[in-house]
Design an enzyme around this catalytic site. Structure first.
Site, mmCIF file in Angstrom:
data_model
loop_
_atom_site.group_PDB
_atom_site.id
_atom_site.type_symbol
_atom_site.label_atom_id
_atom_site.label_comp_id
_atom_site.label_asym_id
_atom_site.label_seq_id
_atom_site.Cartn_x
_atom_site.Cartn_y
_atom_site.Cartn_z
ATOM 1 N N ASP A 150 -44.505 -7.747 -5.932
ATOM 2 C CA ASP A 150 -43.377 -7.411 -5.058
ATOM 3 C C ASP A 150 -43.842 -6.967 -3.677
ATOM 4 O OD1 ASP A 150 -41.167 -5.962 -7.636
ATOM 5 O OD2 ASP A 150 -42.021 -7.961 -7.329
ATOM 6 N N GLU A 199 -46.365 -7.920 -1.939
ATOM 7 C CA GLU A 199 -46.721 -9.088 -1.105
ATOM 8 C C GLU A 199 -45.445 -9.767 -0.627
ATOM 9 O OE1 GLU A 199 -49.024 -10.247 0.444
ATOM 10 O OE2 GLU A 199 -48.503 -12.345 0.828
ATOM 11 N N ASP A 229 -42.538 -8.339 -0.150
ATOM 12 C CA ASP A 229 -41.934 -7.483 0.889
ATOM 13 C C ASP A 229 -42.646 -7.678 2.230
ATOM 14 O OD1 ASP A 229 -41.324 -4.684 -1.394
ATOM 15 O OD2 ASP A 229 -40.231 -6.559 -1.006
ATOM 16 N N LYS A 265 -20.037 -20.582 -23.494
ATOM 17 C CA LYS A 265 -19.013 -20.273 -22.485
ATOM 18 C C LYS A 265 -19.221 -18.820 -22.039
ATOM 19 C CE LYS A 265 -14.083 -20.546 -21.510
ATOM 20 N NZ LYS A 265 -14.032 -19.193 -20.879
ATOM 21 N N LYS A 275 -18.217 -30.971 -23.760
ATOM 22 C CA LYS A 275 -17.685 -31.927 -22.780
ATOM 23 C C LYS A 275 -18.181 -33.319 -23.139
ATOM 24 C CE LYS A 275 -17.620 -28.464 -19.186
ATOM 25 N NZ LYS A 275 -18.290 -27.866 -18.012
HETATM 26 C C1 LIG Z 1 -13.130 -23.572 -16.801
HETATM 27 C C2 LIG Z 1 -14.476 -23.972 -17.343
HETATM 28 C C3 LIG Z 1 -15.350 -23.026 -17.864
HETATM 29 N N1 LIG Z 1 -16.521 -23.463 -18.337
HETATM 30 N N2 LIG Z 1 -17.569 -22.746 -18.891
HETATM 31 C C4 LIG Z 1 -18.515 -23.644 -19.185
HETATM 32 N N3 LIG Z 1 -19.710 -23.333 -19.761
HETATM 33 N N4 LIG Z 1 -18.132 -24.901 -18.850
HETATM 34 C C5 LIG Z 1 -16.895 -24.789 -18.303
HETATM 35 N N5 LIG Z 1 -16.074 -25.740 -17.789
HETATM 36 C C6 LIG Z 1 -14.875 -25.346 -17.323
HETATM 37 O O1 LIG Z 1 -13.974 -26.211 -16.815
HETATM 38 C C7 LIG Z 1 -14.317 -27.655 -16.881
HETATM 39 C C8 LIG Z 1 -12.980 -28.396 -16.798
HETATM 40 C C9 LIG Z 1 -15.229 -28.040 -15.734
#
Ligand SMILES: Cc1c[n+]2nc(N)[nH]c2nc1OC(C)C
Length: 330
Positions: free
Chosen positions: A32, A34, A36, A123, A297
């Site tokens: 740290d 270095e 700084d 999430k 997703k």
């Molecule tokens: C509201 C949201 C929240 N989250 N949390 C994650 N990990 N992915 C994610 N995607 C989201 O919305 C997708 C529609 C992009």
């Protein structure tokens, strides 16, 4: 012989490298003291030559409070919330709707159905935030708000140490809106409340409230004093090209210096999703951040576009939530 401008540029690049190693990779290369010294040398050059100050200089992370409060931001691409699955049947229904929406063969008891590939991650229980980069420079930060209109918190997101002020590497789109969660880790939350108790000031009920309260401070110096972190999970407005899968996009974000989830995984079909949900559920207490579920997703972007969004949430994504914990907060 290097000019002040050359020295300032070299220092900005060297400090950005050390910031990346320390805050994003968690692998500092120098002590740290270095760090700084480098930082103070840059501050001295900028004090003598203010014209050498650039928006991505590490000295510009903590700016002044925005006069008159937070401005408004219109989200060109709405920031929508996710549909929820609570029981296993909800996940089976989600996957069926996805396959029907894509006209994929359903198969039968003897198989033959084509599995959809899902990109999976925890999430985080924080605050959804949008970061806008233009030509690789961070130009704006905004809260989700009601999904269409959010608050301009640019001066506050700049203080989040793992948010790059300038994207690394190359190949990023001219305009890139990154979306993700701002959160405080469990350890950061405990330390924050320990300090609050020591100073007889109010403690926070949970990490999500602490993150929200810290982000909405008008004074960026207060925000800068809080252990906020950012983790990307998606994108909004883009002018330019991105990879053709959710996972490929997040890996590209990582290469550009942004933080993505270390728990990111690709799973085949709803069976793979349920396996992922069980695995994260078993390890949830050991994670250093609070989560309220996992997110699945559809990995292919062409499939996501084909499925689109229902009224207020995407057909191509779902949050599988854990049962709400009964125990009282501390
Ligand atoms: C509201 C949201 C929240 N989250 N949390 C994650 N990990 N992915 C994610 N995607 C989201 O919305 C997708 C529609 C992009």
């Amino acid at each position: 012989h290097t000019t002040p401008a050359e020295r300032a540029l070299a220092l900005r690049e060297e400090i950005a490298q050390h910031n990346h190693r320390y805050y994003v990779l968690d692998e500092p290369a120098i002590p740290d003291a270095e760090y700084d010294r480098l930082f103070n040398e840059l501050k001295a050059i900028e004090a003598q030559h203010p014209d050498l100050i650039t928006p991505d200089s590490p000295t510009q992370r903590v700016g002044g409070a925005p006069a008159g409060g937070f401005g408004e931001v219109q989200h060109e691409v709405p920031m929508l919330s996710l549909g929820n699955a609570f029981a296993e049947q909800d996940m089976l229904d989600f996957d069926r709707r996805v396959r029907e929406g894509l006209d994929l063969p359903a198969g039968d008891l003897f198989g033959g159905g084509e599995d959809v590939e899902y990109c999976c991650e925890p999430k985080l229980d924080g605050l959804a935030v949008s970061l806008l980069y233009e030509n690789g420079l961070l130009v704006r930060g905004a809260t989700r708000g009601d999904g269409s209109t959010g608050e301009d918190i640019s001066s506050n997101v700049r203080t989040i140490r793992n948010v790059p002020l300038k994207l690394r590497g190359e190949g990023w789109p001219a305009v890139l809106e990154v979306r993700g969660e701002v959160f405080i880790s469990k350890a950061g939350f405990e330390a924050l409340n320990e300090t609050a108790r020591a100073n007889d000031s109010k403690t926070f009920a949970n990490p999500r409230n602490a993150a929200a309260g810290s982000l909405r401070q008008l004074d960026p110096a207060i925000t800068a004093s809080r252990p906020l972190e950012f983790c990307c999970y998606g994108f909004g407005r883009v002018e330019g090209d991105l990879p053709a899968t959710q996972e490929g996009i997040l890996q590209a974000f990582k290469g550009w210096g942004l933080t993505i989830s270390r728990e990111l995984k690709i799973k085949q079909g709803v069976a793979g999703c349920l396996e992922y949900y069980r695995d994260i559920g078993e390890r949830r207490a050991a994670l250093d951040y609070e989560i309220d579920g996992v997110v699945f997703k559809v990995n292919r972007l062409d499939y996501q576009r084909e499925l689109g969004f229902r009224a207020r949430e995407p057909r191509w994504a779902i949050a599988h939530k854990f049962p709400a914990s009964e125990e009282l907060t501390e």
